[in-house]
Design an enzyme around this catalytic site. Structure first.
Site, PDB file in Angstrom:
ATOM      1  N   HIS A   1       9.152  -3.622   3.654  1.00  0.00           N
ATOM      2  CA  HIS A   1       8.843  -3.820   2.229  1.00  0.00           C
ATOM      3  C   HIS A   1      10.130  -4.166   1.465  1.00  0.00           C
ATOM      4  O   HIS A   1      10.125  -5.052   0.605  1.00  0.00           O
ATOM      5  CB  HIS A   1       8.238  -2.547   1.623  1.00  0.00           C
ATOM      6  CG  HIS A   1       6.952  -2.102   2.234  1.00  0.00           C
ATOM      7  ND1 HIS A   1       6.858  -1.005   3.063  1.00  0.00           N
ATOM      8  CD2 HIS A   1       5.690  -2.595   2.137  1.00  0.00           C
ATOM      9  CE1 HIS A   1       5.599  -0.846   3.435  1.00  0.00           C
ATOM     10  NE2 HIS A   1       4.872  -1.791   2.906  1.00  0.00           N
TER      11      HIS A   1
ATOM     12  N   MET B   1       8.324  -2.599  11.986  1.00  0.00           N
ATOM     13  CA  MET B   1       8.153  -1.491  11.029  1.00  0.00           C
ATOM     14  C   MET B   1       6.756  -1.551  10.420  1.00  0.00           C
ATOM     15  O   MET B   1       6.236  -2.626  10.139  1.00  0.00           O
ATOM     16  CB  MET B   1       9.196  -1.586   9.931  1.00  0.00           C
ATOM     17  CG  MET B   1      10.564  -1.223  10.419  1.00  0.00           C
ATOM     18  SD  MET B   1      11.711  -1.041   9.065  1.00  0.00           S
ATOM     19  CE  MET B   1      13.184  -0.657  10.007  1.00  0.00           C
ATOM     20  N   SER B   2       6.164  -0.375  10.255  1.00  0.00           N
ATOM     21  CA  SER B   2       4.825  -0.279   9.678  1.00  0.00           C
ATOM     22  C   SER B   2       4.649   1.128   9.137  1.00  0.00           C
ATOM     23  O   SER B   2       5.134   2.099   9.736  1.00  0.00           O
ATOM     24  CB  SER B   2       3.785  -0.546  10.776  1.00  0.00           C
ATOM     25  OG  SER B   2       2.512  -0.097  10.357  1.00  0.00           O
TER      26      SER B   2
ATOM     27  N   MET C   1       0.847  -1.198   0.000  1.00  0.00           N
ATOM     28  CA  MET C   1       0.000   0.000   0.000  1.00  0.00           C
ATOM     29  C   MET C   1       0.885   1.252   0.000  1.00  0.00           C
ATOM     30  O   MET C   1       0.405   2.351   0.305  1.00  0.00           O
ATOM     31  CB  MET C   1      -0.935  -0.003   1.206  1.00  0.00           C
ATOM     32  CG  MET C   1      -1.903  -1.181   1.169  1.00  0.00           C
ATOM     33  SD  MET C   1      -3.457  -0.892   2.021  1.00  0.00           S
ATOM     34  CE  MET C   1      -2.900  -0.594   3.671  1.00  0.00           C
TER      35      MET C   1
ATOM     36  N   PHE D   1       4.116   3.933   0.925  1.00  0.00           N
ATOM     37  CA  PHE D   1       4.792   4.505   2.089  1.00  0.00           C
ATOM     38  C   PHE D   1       5.795   3.473   2.621  1.00  0.00           C
ATOM     39  O   PHE D   1       5.726   3.026   3.758  1.00  0.00           O
ATOM     40  CB  PHE D   1       3.802   4.956   3.165  1.00  0.00           C
ATOM     41  CG  PHE D   1       4.324   6.137   3.950  1.00  0.00           C
ATOM     42  CD1 PHE D   1       4.420   7.381   3.357  1.00  0.00           C
ATOM     43  CD2 PHE D   1       4.747   5.991   5.253  1.00  0.00           C
ATOM     44  CE1 PHE D   1       4.929   8.468   4.060  1.00  0.00           C
ATOM     45  CE2 PHE D   1       5.272   7.071   5.965  1.00  0.00           C
ATOM     46  CZ  PHE D   1       5.346   8.310   5.360  1.00  0.00           C
ATOM     47  N   LEU D   2       6.704   3.143   1.727  1.00  0.00           N
ATOM     48  CA  LEU D   2       7.564   1.974   1.917  1.00  0.00           C
ATOM     49  C   LEU D   2       8.606   2.168   3.019  1.00  0.00           C
ATOM     50  O   LEU D   2       9.046   3.287   3.292  1.00  0.00           O
ATOM     51  CB  LEU D   2       8.276   1.655   0.602  1.00  0.00           C
ATOM     52  CG  LEU D   2       7.359   1.437  -0.612  1.00  0.00           C
ATOM     53  CD1 LEU D   2       8.199   1.184  -1.857  1.00  0.00           C
ATOM     54  CD2 LEU D   2       6.402   0.284  -0.375  1.00  0.00           C
TER      55      LEU D   2
HETATM   56  P1  AMP Z   1       1.479  -2.886   3.479  1.00  0.00           P
HETATM   57  O1  AMP Z   1       2.056  -1.869   2.548  1.00  0.00           O
HETATM   58  O2  AMP Z   1       1.492  -2.476   4.917  1.00  0.00           O
HETATM   59  O3  AMP Z   1       0.159  -3.423   3.011  1.00  0.00           O
HETATM   60  O4  AMP Z   1       2.474  -4.126   3.435  1.00  0.00           O
HETATM   61  C1  AMP Z   1       2.862  -4.721   2.217  1.00  0.00           C
HETATM   62  C2  AMP Z   1       3.610  -5.991   2.522  1.00  0.00           C
HETATM   63  O5  AMP Z   1       4.746  -5.690   3.344  1.00  0.00           O
HETATM   64  C3  AMP Z   1       2.775  -7.005   3.314  1.00  0.00           C
HETATM   65  O6  AMP Z   1       3.045  -8.311   2.848  1.00  0.00           O
HETATM   66  C4  AMP Z   1       3.267  -6.810   4.722  1.00  0.00           C
HETATM   67  O7  AMP Z   1       3.108  -7.948   5.538  1.00  0.00           O
HETATM   68  C5  AMP Z   1       4.733  -6.519   4.483  1.00  0.00           C
HETATM   69  N1  AMP Z   1       5.307  -5.835   5.645  1.00  0.00           N
HETATM   70  C6  AMP Z   1       4.827  -4.721   6.266  1.00  0.00           C
HETATM   71  N2  AMP Z   1       5.574  -4.412   7.342  1.00  0.00           N
HETATM   72  C7  AMP Z   1       6.551  -5.356   7.425  1.00  0.00           C
HETATM   73  C8  AMP Z   1       7.640  -5.597   8.318  1.00  0.00           C
HETATM   74  N3  AMP Z   1       7.880  -4.806   9.361  1.00  0.00           N
HETATM   75  N4  AMP Z   1       8.424  -6.666   8.079  1.00  0.00           N
HETATM   76  C9  AMP Z   1       8.191  -7.475   7.022  1.00  0.00           C
HETATM   77  N5  AMP Z   1       7.192  -7.306   6.137  1.00  0.00           N
HETATM   78  C10 AMP Z   1       6.377  -6.263   6.328  1.00  0.00           C
END
Ligand code: AMP
Length: 280
Positions: A37, A184-185, A30, A32-33
């Site tokens: 990611h 991380m998020s 989604m 905002f890497l």
């Molecule tokens: P998102 O952009 O939050 O939807 O995440 C996209 C992908 O990155 C998903 O498969 C998430 O599980 C993965 N992801 C997000 N945060 C992390 C993290 N801290 N460590 C590993 N993978 C992550």
């Protein structure tokens, strides 16, 4: 690096790639890497010939009171990070193209979606599964990579691929953490300074649970009590759930036989954060 926004163009590009015998690795995001990611992208580059990353804030997975409109965005920075990680194609469709007027087909992974995060976010995994299935039909990956931070999501996608005979291998990668342990998020960017400090209680709860487990305790309630206490001591934190459950079905466990999933969701101020660990 190529940027594709048009759905048909992405499909044609994937068809042409596959005709040459090359495999496609795919990382849906989604945007905002961050380094979480990036870890998926690095692995994707290793396991596939061509690396595709999608960026789409998927409206179908947000509840009406959730942060769809405020979800952080920085496409310029994302493109730079994608380039640094040798992404071949960034697929960035418009939400309106993904969900045109009259859209009415959804995927429900019934049992797995109605536990853990599914209880506090009704319809969330239906939205996730639907968009991932659509993205698989557009990008046509041989391999798709997901993060273990969203453990339930990765499990649900695997189940969907299995149940619907999707011809794609799903790889789950470990959670990448900040130096102090916070997973991380993209949503960490919502946290102010005090909330950022408070957010470490999720990881502290995991560490506590792991310590107790490593000392031989197998009673789930005993582990949960200690983990919850760590979070309850933090004034800015409100527990959504802290659970010890079966790693495949997400059903609650009383006793840990072999291994279990410790999963938690905690609100820090207005920001809902999740984390997990495998005990055993
Ligand atoms: P998102 O952009 O939050 O939807 O995440 C996209 C992908 O990155 C998903 O498969 C998430 O599980 C993965 N992801 C997000 N945060 C992390 C993290 N801290 N460590 C590993 N993978 C992550």
């Amino acid at each position: 690096m190529k940027l594709i926004a048009d759905i048909k163009e992405m499909q044609l590009f994937s068809n042409a790639t596959k005709k040459t015998g090359k495999t496609i690795a795919f990382v849906p995001t989604m945007g905002f890497l961050h380094d979480g990611h990036a870890s998926l992208l690095k692995k994707g580059k290793e396991v596939g010939d061509l690396l595709v990353m999608s960026i789409l804030v998927n409206p179908a997975q947000f509840g009406p009171k959730e942060d769809f409109t405020s979800y952080p965005k920085d496409i310029k920075r994302d493109m730079a990070l994608a380039e640094d990680n040798n992404v071949d194609v960034v697929f960035n469709p418009a939400a309106d193209d993904m969900y045109p007027a009259g859209f009415q087909t959804f995927i429900d992974i019934e049992k797995l979606s109605n536990r853990l995060c599914g209880l506090s976010r009704p319809g969330h995994f239906r939205g996730v599964a639907t968009v991932v299935a659509k993205l698989f039909n557009i990008v046509k990956p041989d391999i798709a990579l997901f993060g273990g931070k969203d453990f339930q999501q990765a499990r649900i996608i695997k189940k969907m691929a299995q149940d619907l005979n999707m011809d794609v291998d799903i790889i789950t990668m470990p959670t990448i953490r900040e130096a102090d342990g916070l997973a991380m998020s993209s949503r960490n960017s919502y946290l102010n300074k005090e909330e950022r400090k408070a957010a470490i209680c999720l990881y502290n709860a995991i560490k506590k649970a792991r310590d107790i487990f490593d000392n031989g305790v197998r009673d789930a309630d005993a582990i949960l009590k200690e983990a919850r206490n760590i979070i309850k001591r933090e004034p800015l934190a409100v527990i959504d759930y802290v659970k010890v459950c079966d790693i495949d079905t997400f059903e609650d466990l009383d006793t840990i036989e072999d291994r279990a999933l410790l999963a938690l969701a905690v609100k820090i101020g207005k920001t809902r954060l999740i984390d997990n660990d495998i005990l055993g």
